[in-house]
Design an enzyme around this catalytic site. Structure first.
Site, PDB file in Angstrom:
ATOM      1  CD  GLU A   1      -1.852  -3.217  14.120  1.00 45.15           C
ATOM      2  OE1 GLU A   1      -1.841  -2.905  12.912  1.00 45.15           O
ATOM      3  OE2 GLU A   1      -1.292  -2.540  14.988  1.00 45.15           O
TER       4      GLU A   1
ATOM      5  CG  ASP B   1       2.818   0.343  11.341  1.00 42.47           C
ATOM      6  OD1 ASP B   1       2.007  -0.527  11.022  1.00 42.47           O
ATOM      7  OD2 ASP B   1       2.801   0.920  12.442  1.00 42.47           O
TER       8      ASP B   1
ATOM      9  CG  HIS C   1      -0.272  -2.601   8.218  1.00 43.67           C
ATOM     10  ND1 HIS C   1      -1.398  -3.196   8.743  1.00 43.67           N
ATOM     11  CD2 HIS C   1       0.304  -1.924   9.256  1.00 43.67           C
ATOM     12  CE1 HIS C   1      -1.509  -2.892  10.027  1.00 43.67           C
ATOM     13  NE2 HIS C   1      -0.492  -2.121  10.357  1.00 43.67           N
TER      14      HIS C   1
END
Length: 597
Positions: free
Chosen positions: A344, A368, A534
């Protein structure tokens, strides 16, 4: 392993060397002469320690450069500086057993991290020079680390005490990490993923604090290189055979299931994506042979990120395979140095992964920080109690497949699960990591374009450190750290909890080490105070190394569970307060400002 001919990953910058400066009392006719041998011996012993204990993350040995003479005044200090410039020295350590002429023998190059070791002996006042030198550095605004052994040594004792060794190596590894980033790039492939703040790449942070460039490439470049065959076809054939032999497919959560023909097409695409992404980072001379000289150069990227969601993954296979394989210590070319790739395009998490890699030489887990499971919630959902380290609750670390396969914990150190530098990994351990991983067809509701997500369960019992940089308006970058352990749950409990989240993604169950106060009062408080969605996970308890590196870069640390006696920062930090080290850190970082500004 012989590194002379090993095809290790090399970026376009030579490794910096560590410079050792033997400082001495300049008075002749008796004083200096009596100290020459002892002083130079300290320098040689320091170099031997560093060269025997440390490597660069690509496996190459760390090299030290010692001044040609002891440094008794400004002329010899200048000669040493010239030698250091000629030999690419980026870390400076001054050693002395005696009094020296403070500012006259100092190394005043501002960017290079510095430490001073003053010998603790009674015959000559090395400690007095240490204090004078640190006062001089503080007055000039050049933070330096002070090293002083706890116990008095005999003047003829040439050994380095354990506490001094610890600080020399801690400083040197952190300083090398800081200098390794200088002049390299962070490569952003794509832009902002799903509004995630960390994927808004902050070019000022990259340059001001890390000395790094920010490079940007649109994701369409990957499609162009696939369509125009700008990749090594021979390597692709090798890679796709390796994938067929080593990457077993896992559970397909889709209804209807993905067809075999579609899966084959997606495997071809994700393997090409992996090769192309690597070539974008570091280049590939094979492309020049194919007529693509510009593409062969790469972006000199020491770390990178892939946006993926959603503009890519809504119609193309996801980036989970490329991220997981590049982050791992092995692929179809064998065991090799891991690359650092953030899913991401979360550049702030990517930089934490880079910190962890440079400090440990190992692959990193990207996750995550998904869920805090309280003991009560676990018992309600599963009918069973958490036990052992997990009895106070657990944090579920999970992402869509980008974690290094080293994160399975199938490597071994003293018989226990570990993540090791690539040069220590055996062929069997690499195979065990692959066998512990399955590749599940991507969930179409998340990834309409398909692809594959890795699935594994991290073995329990590994000491690990979770870290994250957040950029706070008006404050700047700030680092948080949580040391703890991976844990294994009862098999039924694990299965039920994973199924509630996502049974096709890699899971790491994490328990932080608690202190009973503040953000580490309990496991829930750690989750509550975590600053982003994260985290980067490194093998080992490396919070002290992260803190030392952060102080070199002037990044404040606002949440950690590191014992105070393990914390090593420049001596100037003491002037900003000794009773509240966290507040002093913020004040010092603000006062001295980013390393490159």
């Amino acid at each position: 392993m012989n590194f002379d001919n090993h095809p290790v990953f090399q970026l376009r910058k030579k490794h910096v060397r560590v410079g050792i400066r033997p400082a001495i009392d300049g008075r002749r006719k008796g004083v200096r002469e009596s100290l020459e041998a002892q002083t130079m011996q300290m320098a040689k012993k320091t170099a031997e320690l560093i060269q025997s204990a440390l490597r660069h993350p690509d496996g190459m040995p760390v090299e030290c450069v010692i001044a040609d003479t002891c440094i008794g005044g400004a002329a010899e200090a200048a000669a040493c500086m010239e030698k250091f410039k000629e030999n690419n020295v980026g870390v400076s350590i001054t050693v002395t057993p005696c009094w020296c002429y403070g500012t006259e023998v100092m190394d005043t190059t501002p960017i290079i991290p510095k430490a001073v070791w003053g010998f603790n002996g009674t015959e000559r006042p090395g400690a007095v020079y240490l204090a004078a030198a640190l006062a001089g550095y503080n007055q000039l605004g050049i933070p330096a680390f002070g090293i002083y052994g706890k116990d008095v040594q005999e003047s003829n004792d040439s050994s380095i005490p354990d506490d001094v060794k610890e600080k020399l190596l801690l400083f040197t590894k952190a300083a090398l990490a800081a200098m390794e980033m200088q002049g390299k790039s962070y490569l952003s492939v794509g832009a902002v993923s799903m509004g995630i703040a960390g994927s808004v790449v902050d070019t000022h942070f990259m340059y001001d604090y890390l000395g790094m460039k920010s490079e940007f490439v649109d994701m369409t470049e990957i499609i162009r290189r696939i369509n125009e065959k700008i990749y090594d076809g021979e390597e692709f054939n090798k890679a796709i055979k390796w994938v067929a032999a080593n990457c077993r497919e896992g559970e397909d959560p889709n209804d209807p299931p993905v067809s075999g023909e579609q899966r084959k097409s997606e495997w071809d695409t994700v393997v090409k994506m992996t090769m192309i992404f690597r070539d974008l980072m570091i280049g590939n001379p094979k492309l020049a042979e194919l007529g693509f000289e510009e593409e062969a150069l790469g972006h000199n990227a020491i770390a990178a990120g892939f946006q993926g969601q959603r503009q890519w993954t809504d119609f193309m296979p996801n980036g989970d395979f490329l991220e997981a394989i590049l982050n791992s210590s092995f692929d179809w070319n064998g065991i090799r140095k891991p690359y650092i790739v953030a899913t991401e395009n979360d550049s702030l998490n990517g930089i934490c992964m880079l910190f962890g890699h440079l400090l440990t030489d190992t692959a990193q887990i990207f996750s995550d920080v998904r869920t805090y499971w309280s003991p009560e919630a676990v018992q309600r959902v599963t009918g069973k109690k958490l036990t052992g380290l997990a009895e106070g609750g657990i944090i579920h670390l999970i992402n869509s497949g980008s974690s290094a396969l080293d994160g399975t914990g199938k490597q071994r150190l003293n018989g226990k699960p570990a993540i090791k530098p690539f040069w220590e990994i055996t062929e069997k351990e690499a195979k065990d990591c692959l066998e512990a991983t399955s590749w599940c067809p991507a969930i179409r509701e998340y990834f309409r374009g398909g692809g594959f997500s890795s699935h594994f369960l991290t073995e329990g019992g590994m000491p690990v450190t979770m870290s994250r940089i957040n950029i706070i308006h008006g404050l700047g970058p700030a680092l948080q750290i949580a040391e703890g352990y991976t844990v294994e749950l009862d098999r039924e409990v694990d299965a039920l909890l994973q199924k509630r989240t996502n049974p096709t993604w890699p899971t790491t169950w994490f328990v932080p080490r608690l202190t009973g106060k503040g953000a580490f009062k309990d496991v829930y408080s750690v989750m509550l105070n975590w600053g982003a969605n994260h985290a980067a996970i490194s093998y080992g308890h490396i919070g002290d190394k992260l803190i030392t590196l952060a102080s070199i870069l002037r990044i404040a640390v606002y949440m950690h569970n590191i014992d105070r006696d393990r914390i090593f920062r420049p001596a100037a930090w003491n002037a900003f307060g000794t009773s509240d080290a966290e507040s002093a850190d913020f004040a010092a970082c603000k006062n001295f400002g980013p390393l490159y500004r």
